[in-house]
Design an enzyme around this catalytic site. Sequence first.
Site, short mmCIF file in Angstrom:
data_model
loop_
_atom_site.label_atom_id
_atom_site.label_comp_id
_atom_site.label_asym_id
_atom_site.label_seq_id
_atom_site.Cartn_x
_atom_site.Cartn_y
_atom_site.Cartn_z
N LYS A 196 -10.32 4.48 6.36
CA LYS A 196 -9.30 4.15 7.35
C LYS A 196 -9.96 4.06 8.72
CE LYS A 196 -5.06 5.88 9.41
NZ LYS A 196 -4.00 6.87 9.33
N LYS A 249 -8.23 0.27 4.92
CA LYS A 249 -7.15 0.02 5.87
C LYS A 249 -7.73 -0.13 7.27
CE LYS A 249 -3.39 2.52 7.94
NZ LYS A 249 -2.74 3.77 8.07
C1 PBG Z 1 -1.30 7.67 10.27
C2 PBG Z 1 -1.01 6.37 9.70
C3 PBG Z 1 -1.17 5.17 10.41
C4 PBG Z 1 -0.72 4.16 9.56
C5 PBG Z 1 -0.33 4.74 8.37
N1 PBG Z 1 -0.51 6.12 8.48
C6 PBG Z 1 -1.65 4.82 11.71
C7 PBG Z 1 -2.22 5.61 12.74
O1 PBG Z 1 -3.36 6.07 12.61
O2 PBG Z 1 -1.55 5.73 13.76
C8 PBG Z 1 -0.71 2.72 9.97
C9 PBG Z 1 0.05 1.79 9.18
C10 PBG Z 1 0.34 0.50 9.83
O3 PBG Z 1 -0.13 0.19 10.92
O4 PBG Z 1 1.10 -0.25 9.21
N2 PBG Z 1 -1.36 8.73 9.69
#
Ligand code: PBG
Length: 325
Positions: A196, A249
């Site tokens: 991520k 991601k």
């Molecule tokens: C955080 C989390 C994020 C997303 C899913 N879980 C983003 C972040 O780090 O703020 C992003 C998903 C998206 O942008 O659709 N735990």
Amino acid sequence: MRLRRLRKNELLRDLVAENRLSIDNLIMPYFVIEGKNKREKINSMPDIFKLSVDNLLKEIAEIKKLGIKAILLFGIPKKKDKFATEAYKENGIIQKAIRKIKENFDVIVFSDVCICAYTTHGHCGIIKRLMARSKKFIVDNDKTLKILKKIALSYAYAGADFVAPSSMMDEQVKMIRETLDENGFQDVGILAYSAKYASNFYGPFREALDSFPKFGDRKSYQMDFRNANEALREIKEDIKEGADIVMVKPALAYLDIIRKIKEKLNLPLAAYNVSGEYALVKFGAQKGLFEEKQMTLEILTAIKRAGADLIISYHAKELARWLKD
Ligand code: PBG
């Protein structure tokens, strides 16, 4: 060699197509809020709504009819605090939602395990001062793990099929696997947000969840977008720790990462077509720059072609409709 012979007409192109999107591999994300009959707009995400549980159930009935088999849930709590205590309550928003969904539908429920939407500071981990009286804050990895364990366990009790730890704390998969097993939830799986990245593509999601970090950024726990080998290390760790499915991601700007991981992997690989990617397409189409359906098909097919087995996308519902007609 006359390469164009195989592109002569649509039938032929269909016959030799190497990759195909399928409703079977889609996961549709949802934002769940407290209350009754609520359906709140998200300015940065056209056509996506924050839903109360009753409306979420109606929505699931709809997507089930379209053939979608899996959903990913994010909760928006009644109140936030420093330690995300709302996140693991038996009667928290997600726990209630999962119970109701499981009472009513045969659908695979993935549930996001993180605290950023539940903390006042908006970080994915518990915050501590770097040193006594310091103005600098750091994330306390191991204290966060304790909370993530509680959250995952509460989802398992509610009936989740998979928990999806996304806070990027080290050893989150291991700790959650241990807790689930100790409590008899050997059959609850883990979808690990392994690779991520600290990405600019999460903006609309943070608006939806009101989870912008109130200070600093997420670069000390999410990955640096300059790196690819680091993604392999993250994936390897998570598999060792017990992940059943691993994830890259965001997706669109990270197709090389998806491909690289796919080549080394023997587990299902998921890719998250995140909020910013969705918003670019929606607003671009609204401006008349391109046609939404064709653009979405191109992007999601590219994600598949890169090597993703599963695709999490806010476009999943619309895509299911397009694939049907
Ligand atoms: C955080 C989390 C994020 C997303 C899913 N879980 C983003 C972040 O780090 O703020 C992003 C998903 C998206 O942008 O659709 N735990």
